[in-house]
Enzyme design. Structure first.
Site, PDB file in Angstrom:
ATOM      1  N   ASP A 116       9.372 -19.830   7.956  1.00 38.93           N
ATOM      2  CA  ASP A 116       8.111 -19.089   8.042  1.00 38.93           C
ATOM      3  C   ASP A 116       7.156 -20.004   8.809  1.00 38.93           C
ATOM      4  O   ASP A 116       7.486 -21.151   9.093  1.00 38.93           O
ATOM      5  CB  ASP A 116       7.564 -18.765   6.630  1.00 38.93           C
ATOM      6  CG  ASP A 116       6.717 -17.492   6.654  1.00 38.93           C
ATOM      7  OD1 ASP A 116       5.764 -17.432   7.455  1.00 38.93           O
ATOM      8  OD2 ASP A 116       7.025 -16.554   5.897  1.00 38.93           O
ATOM      9  N   LEU A 172       7.091 -17.679  15.270  1.00 41.22           N
ATOM     10  CA  LEU A 172       7.965 -16.786  16.043  1.00 41.22           C
ATOM     11  C   LEU A 172       7.504 -16.595  17.481  1.00 41.22           C
ATOM     12  O   LEU A 172       8.286 -16.144  18.328  1.00 41.22           O
ATOM     13  CB  LEU A 172       8.064 -15.420  15.351  1.00 41.22           C
ATOM     14  CG  LEU A 172       8.834 -15.379  14.021  1.00 41.22           C
ATOM     15  CD1 LEU A 172       8.653 -14.032  13.342  1.00 41.22           C
ATOM     16  CD2 LEU A 172      10.313 -15.673  14.244  1.00 41.22           C
ATOM     17  N   SER A 219       3.515  -7.501   8.190  1.00 43.48           N
ATOM     18  CA  SER A 219       4.190  -6.454   7.418  1.00 43.48           C
ATOM     19  C   SER A 219       3.259  -5.291   7.065  1.00 43.48           C
ATOM     20  O   SER A 219       3.620  -4.439   6.253  1.00 43.48           O
ATOM     21  CB  SER A 219       4.789  -7.046   6.142  1.00 43.48           C
ATOM     22  OG  SER A 219       3.756  -7.567   5.338  1.00 43.48           O
ATOM     23  N   SER A 255      10.998  -0.378   9.019  1.00 43.80           N
ATOM     24  CA  SER A 255      10.124   0.160   7.963  1.00 43.80           C
ATOM     25  C   SER A 255      10.118   1.671   7.983  1.00 43.80           C
ATOM     26  O   SER A 255      10.356   2.304   9.032  1.00 43.80           O
ATOM     27  CB  SER A 255       8.703  -0.361   8.194  1.00 43.80           C
ATOM     28  OG  SER A 255       7.769   0.353   7.420  1.00 43.80           O
ATOM     29  N   ASN A 256       9.800   2.247   6.845  1.00 43.25           N
ATOM     30  CA  ASN A 256       9.576   3.702   6.788  1.00 43.25           C
ATOM     31  C   ASN A 256       8.478   4.119   7.752  1.00 43.25           C
ATOM     32  O   ASN A 256       8.426   5.278   8.163  1.00 43.25           O
ATOM     33  CB  ASN A 256       9.260   4.119   5.342  1.00 43.25           C
ATOM     34  CG  ASN A 256       7.901   3.658   4.848  1.00 43.25           C
ATOM     35  OD1 ASN A 256       6.918   4.375   4.966  1.00 43.25           O
ATOM     36  ND2 ASN A 256       7.813   2.459   4.287  1.00 43.25           N
ATOM     37  N   TYR A 275       1.816  -0.996  13.709  1.00 41.74           N
ATOM     38  CA  TYR A 275       2.861  -1.678  12.934  1.00 41.74           C
ATOM     39  C   TYR A 275       4.184  -0.894  12.989  1.00 41.74           C
ATOM     40  O   TYR A 275       5.241  -1.457  13.291  1.00 41.74           O
ATOM     41  CB  TYR A 275       2.372  -1.827  11.488  1.00 41.74           C
ATOM     42  CG  TYR A 275       3.440  -2.171  10.489  1.00 41.74           C
ATOM     43  CD1 TYR A 275       4.055  -3.417  10.493  1.00 41.74           C
ATOM     44  CD2 TYR A 275       3.836  -1.240   9.528  1.00 41.74           C
ATOM     45  CE1 TYR A 275       5.041  -3.717   9.570  1.00 41.74           C
ATOM     46  CE2 TYR A 275       4.823  -1.534   8.603  1.00 41.74           C
ATOM     47  CZ  TYR A 275       5.427  -2.770   8.630  1.00 41.74           C
ATOM     48  OH  TYR A 275       6.409  -3.074   7.721  1.00 41.74           O
ATOM     49  N   ARG A 326       3.947   8.311  -4.256  1.00 42.20           N
ATOM     50  CA  ARG A 326       4.622   8.187  -2.956  1.00 42.20           C
ATOM     51  C   ARG A 326       5.819   7.236  -3.060  1.00 42.20           C
ATOM     52  O   ARG A 326       6.893   7.486  -2.517  1.00 42.20           O
ATOM     53  CB  ARG A 326       3.620   7.702  -1.903  1.00 42.20           C
ATOM     54  CG  ARG A 326       4.229   7.459  -0.550  1.00 42.20           C
ATOM     55  CD  ARG A 326       3.193   7.123   0.513  1.00 42.20           C
ATOM     56  NE  ARG A 326       3.871   6.603   1.666  1.00 42.20           N
ATOM     57  CZ  ARG A 326       4.136   5.316   1.858  1.00 42.20           C
ATOM     58  NH1 ARG A 326       3.712   4.397   1.004  1.00 42.20           N
ATOM     59  NH2 ARG A 326       4.810   4.931   2.918  1.00 42.20           N
TER      60      ARG A 326
HETATM   61  C1  15L Z   1       5.737  -1.332   4.657  1.00 36.55           C
HETATM   62  O1  15L Z   1       6.403  -1.299   5.684  1.00 36.55           O
HETATM   63  C2  15L Z   1       4.923  -2.512   4.318  1.00 36.55           C
HETATM   64  O2  15L Z   1       5.508  -3.720   4.755  1.00 36.55           O
HETATM   65  C3  15L Z   1       4.604  -2.598   2.850  1.00 36.55           C
HETATM   66  O3  15L Z   1       3.552  -3.508   2.689  1.00 36.55           O
HETATM   67  C4  15L Z   1       4.233  -1.236   2.262  1.00 36.55           C
HETATM   68  O4  15L Z   1       3.030  -0.799   2.823  1.00 36.55           O
HETATM   69  C5  15L Z   1       5.342  -0.247   2.544  1.00 36.55           C
HETATM   70  O5  15L Z   1       5.635  -0.189   3.925  1.00 36.55           O
HETATM   71  C6  15L Z   1       5.000   1.164   2.053  1.00 36.55           C
HETATM   72  O6  15L Z   1       5.043   2.108   2.846  1.00 36.55           O
HETATM   73  O7  15L Z   1       4.737   1.303   0.869  1.00 36.55           O
END
Ligand code: 15L
Length: 272
Positions: free
Chosen positions: A32, A50, A73, A109-110, A134, A172
């Site tokens: 990190d 990075l 994130s 990520s979602n 993001y 959610r």
């Molecule tokens: C993510 O991608 C994030 O990293 C996390 O902090 C949350 O916000 C999560 O999604 C979410 O959708 O709950």
């Protein structure tokens, strides 16, 4: 898989994985920008930014597999996202290629697909609909994964992670919750399953309210053991009943969709 690297090891998911993957991989290297406050004496930590391509290449040397969590994130300014998640991810894949890394698990990520309505059940090969800068950076990372898999032969798995926590924290998250133990199951498929070229899986547990068709993950051997529904009664009892944003409630990405929203929602929502 002997020598496995976790980037973003000081973050919440990284901190959990440092503990959970330690008994799985003989040599776990954690990285990190800043040293994790709770770093133990038996952990191998290498501080790396990075955005520093030379340093990232050095970090990848001798590594068999990478769990790439590093970067921002949550939503950020364009410059933050550009540096951490676009340039950072590029440096990581390029460093891995030069170092001969065999496998990468990319923490997508979602929010790469957050602008699908909650009424939809989406498969892994759906067209991306990022809900934020993001989320857009996660689409870029998935693209990098496909490129480096097809062109350079690194076995890459993109995990569209929902929300990693000990339990779902709101209504959610009953749909998108991922227990840390199920995350380990997904990572092990990405790093260890023979024959992986490029795969996308949803990083969710066995959630009755899921918005994802994760049959592709099941075909790759994913058998989640945690069930979001076990927490539904207490989560729904604690859920606020009023004051919710209609855009956030309509879409899977929730508040990421509602932030900075300037479209005519009544018009747009008819399109899907
Ligand atoms: C993510 O991608 C994030 O990293 C996390 O902090 C949350 O916000 C999560 O999604 C979410 O959708 O709950």
């Amino acid at each position: 898989m002997e020598r496995v690297l976790i980037t973003g090891a000081a973050g919440d998911i990284g901190s959990r994985l440092r503990v959970l993957l330690k008994p799985v991989y003989r040599q776990l290297v954690v990285s990190d920008r800043v040293r994790p406050a709770d770093l133990r004496a038996d952990e191998t930590f290498i501080a790396t930014d990075l955005t520093d391509a030379v340093a990232v290449e050095g970090l990848c040397r001798g590594i068999d597999g990478i769990v790439h969590l590093g970067g921002k994130s949550i939503e950020g300014t364009w410059d933050e996202i550009l540096q951490s998640n676009i340039i950072g991810a590029y440096n990581l894949f390029e460093g891995a290629r030069k170092a001969g890394v065999k496998r990468i698990v990319f923490a997508s990520s979602n929010h790469a697909v957050g602008f699908y309505p909650r009424s939809a059940t989406i498969p892994a090969d759906v067209i991306p609909r990022p809900d934020s800068r993001y989320g857009l950076s996660k689409v870029f990372g998935e693209g990098l994964g496909a490129l480096y898999a097809m062109k350079h032969g690194i076995g890459v798995t993109s995990l569209r992670i929902g929300n990693v926590a000990d339990a779902p924290i709101d209504a959610r998250r009953l749909a998108i919750w991922l227990s840390p133990e199920d995350l380990v199951r997904l990572i092990r498929i990405g790093l260890e399953r023979p024959g992986i070229v490029y795969e996308v899986m949803y990083g969710v547990s066995d959630n009755a309210r899921s918005w994802y068709d994760n049959s592709h993950a099941a075909a790759l051997g994913y058998a989640p053991q945690s069930r979001g529904e076990d927490y539904a009664v207490q989560v729904l009892a604690a859920e606020p009943k009023v004051g919710k944003d209609p855009v956030a409630e309509h879409y899977q990405g929730g508040t990421f969709c509602a932030a900075e929203y300037s479209a005519d929602f009544d018009v747009i929502k008819k399109s899907n």
